[in-house]
Enzyme design. Structure first.
Site, PDB file in Angstrom:
ATOM      1  N   TRP A  99       1.112  -1.280  -0.145  1.00 41.12           N
ATOM      2  CA  TRP A  99      -0.200   0.318   0.188  1.00 41.12           C
ATOM      3  C   TRP A  99       1.051   1.597  -0.025  1.00 41.12           C
ATOM      4  O   TRP A  99       0.790   2.112  -0.773  1.00 41.12           O
ATOM      5  CB  TRP A  99      -1.247  -0.290   1.615  1.00 41.12           C
ATOM      6  CG  TRP A  99      -1.815  -0.889   1.366  1.00 41.12           C
ATOM      7  CD1 TRP A  99      -1.951  -2.330   2.065  1.00 41.12           C
ATOM      8  CD2 TRP A  99      -2.298  -1.539  -0.030  1.00 41.12           C
ATOM      9  NE1 TRP A  99      -3.078  -2.956   1.880  1.00 41.12           N
ATOM     10  CE2 TRP A  99      -3.001  -3.073   0.812  1.00 41.12           C
ATOM     11  CE3 TRP A  99      -2.630  -0.750  -1.082  1.00 41.12           C
ATOM     12  CZ2 TRP A  99      -3.885  -3.442  -0.293  1.00 41.12           C
ATOM     13  CZ3 TRP A  99      -3.916  -1.808  -1.477  1.00 41.12           C
ATOM     14  CH2 TRP A  99      -4.702  -2.971  -1.246  1.00 41.12           C
ATOM     15  N   ASP A 166      -1.247   7.015   6.291  1.00 35.58           N
ATOM     16  CA  ASP A 166      -2.351   6.073   6.345  1.00 35.58           C
ATOM     17  C   ASP A 166      -2.389   4.994   7.440  1.00 35.58           C
ATOM     18  O   ASP A 166      -1.444   4.481   7.593  1.00 35.58           O
ATOM     19  CB  ASP A 166      -2.588   4.994   4.871  1.00 35.58           C
ATOM     20  CG  ASP A 166      -2.594   4.058   5.122  1.00 35.58           C
ATOM     21  OD1 ASP A 166      -4.019   4.019   5.792  1.00 35.58           O
ATOM     22  OD2 ASP A 166      -2.339   3.199   3.731  1.00 35.58           O
ATOM     23  N   LYS A 190     -11.734  -2.226   8.318  1.00 32.95           N
ATOM     24  CA  LYS A 190     -10.935  -3.202   8.893  1.00 32.95           C
ATOM     25  C   LYS A 190     -11.334  -2.019  10.504  1.00 32.95           C
ATOM     26  O   LYS A 190     -11.048  -3.260  10.943  1.00 32.95           O
ATOM     27  CB  LYS A 190      -9.065  -2.449   9.255  1.00 32.95           C
ATOM     28  CG  LYS A 190      -8.863  -2.732   7.462  1.00 32.95           C
ATOM     29  CD  LYS A 190      -7.307  -2.902   7.567  1.00 32.95           C
ATOM     30  CE  LYS A 190      -7.409  -2.721   5.610  1.00 32.95           C
ATOM     31  NZ  LYS A 190      -7.679  -3.996   5.118  1.00 32.95           N
TER      32      LYS A 190
END
Length: 355
Positions: A99, A166, A190
């Site tokens: 990511w 992030d 999540k």
């Protein structure tokens, strides 16, 4: 048989969140309408949005000068939205996994990107240390937890430029010094809500300094000024997020949640280190509290498929590792009860005895 949900995302939600969201799907706030059909501009839903934003600020101790917004597009949209709004000349990035590398790729569309360090050569099994962030960087971007590789930054880095993070897979899992950041963003699926909404915490005076024109929907100012209501927000995920935030407050807030997360991860890592069949893939000092990655020891590699089937027969769901790492991954997000972790440990012990 009880099911134990170890999926990496979308992932486990608290019973509190699921129960309250399900009730609102049938009858939202006494309106006689389903949450799925109510107007986002009704006073009842505006109150949901306002309370959710306020609870984020309360739980994370967000200081004055920052705003909380709920937007669509996932963290992947933030990969371009951040540089669109903040990258004027140069930004620095830390490459710690898939990511992070995707965020780097997007940022290069907007200006110079300095990748200050990477652990790619070791298949991202550690968090790089001893790097230097150029002081002329507009910001330094980090990915705090790496779901695929099971590594995590456990503290906010000390650098001389503003941070951007992030935090999709570990937000609300530990205290954060918000003042170090210009933007923190996180996909909800999540540690917060079902997929479909992304939270961003934005330092308002960091905006408005780039030379380019920014499309309306990609401008943080748009969503701040309109209270996350510029376009129709994803009503159900925002409502679910509010329930999760209420649940976090009931648990005692972020310090109490962090204590439970450390307990859960320690139990599982201790078993991985003890059990002769398995070993962890991440270096111990950088092991994630959210995503525990482990594989079979070389001499037991041929038992991998058998263990996966055995674990499934015991109610362990979603423990297959990502193809980039292989083996197994147990995701221990905030909603994961310690009882499920102990059930997985018992399963590992039982399988060890049989082999």
């Amino acid at each position: 048989m009880k099911k134990h949900n170890f999926y990496a995302g979308p992932s486990i939600l608290s019973e509190y969140t699921i129960k309250n969201t399900a009730a609102a799907v049938e009858n939202f706030a006494g309106t006689g309408l389903s949450l799925l059909e109510v107007s986002h501009r009704s006073k009842e839903f505006v109150a949901v949005m306002d309370e959710a934003q306020a609870l984020v600020k309360e739980l994370l101790e967000v200081p004055a000068g920052y705003e909380v917004i709920f937007v669509g597009g996932g963290a992947s949209m933030q990969f371009c939205m951040v540089p669109f709004n903040l990258l004027n000349k140069k930004a620095s990035y830390l490459d710690t996994g898939t990511w992070a590398s995707k965020a780097i790729k997007e940022a290069k569309l907007f200006g110079e990107v300095d990748v200050v360090a990477s652990s790619k050569e070791a298949n991202y099994t550690y968090i790089p240390k001893n790097y230097t962030v150029p002081e002329d960087s507009d910001y330094f971007h980090i990915t705090t937890n790496n779901t695929i590789y099971g590594t995590e930054l456990h503290n906010d880095p000390d650098v001389k430029v503003p941070l951007v993070a992030d935090m999709s897979s570990d937000i609300f899992s530990r205290p954060v010094d918000i003042t170090k950041y210009n933007i923190i963003y996180a996909g909800a699926q999540k540690n917060l809500a079902p997929a479909g909404v992304t939270i961003a915490i934005v330092r308002t005076d960091a905006l408005g300094h780039v030379d380019r024109s920014i499309p309306t929907m990609l401008n943080y100012k748009t969503h701040i000024e309109k209270g996350s209501m510029f376009n129709t927000p994803p009503v159900l995920p925002v409502y679910s997020a509010l329930q999760t935030l209420k649940y976090y407050k009931e648990l005692g807030g972020i310090p109490a949640i962090q204590k439970k997360n450390i307990e859960k991860a320690s139990l599982l890592y201790d078993e991985i280190d003890r059990n002769k069949l398995f070993h962890g893939t991440a270096v111990p000092e950088d092991r994630s509290l959210m995503n525990v990655c482990f594989v079979m020891n070389e001499e037991y590699k041929d038992l991998e498929a058998e263990f996966a089937s055995f674990a499934a027969s015991k109610g362990m769901i979603g423990i297959k590792g990502h193809r980039s790492v292989g083996g197994f991954r147990a995701s221990l997000y905030n909603a994961m009860p310690v009882e499920s972790v102990k059930a997985l440990i018992d399963t590992m012990k039982e399988f060890e005895k049989e082999h």
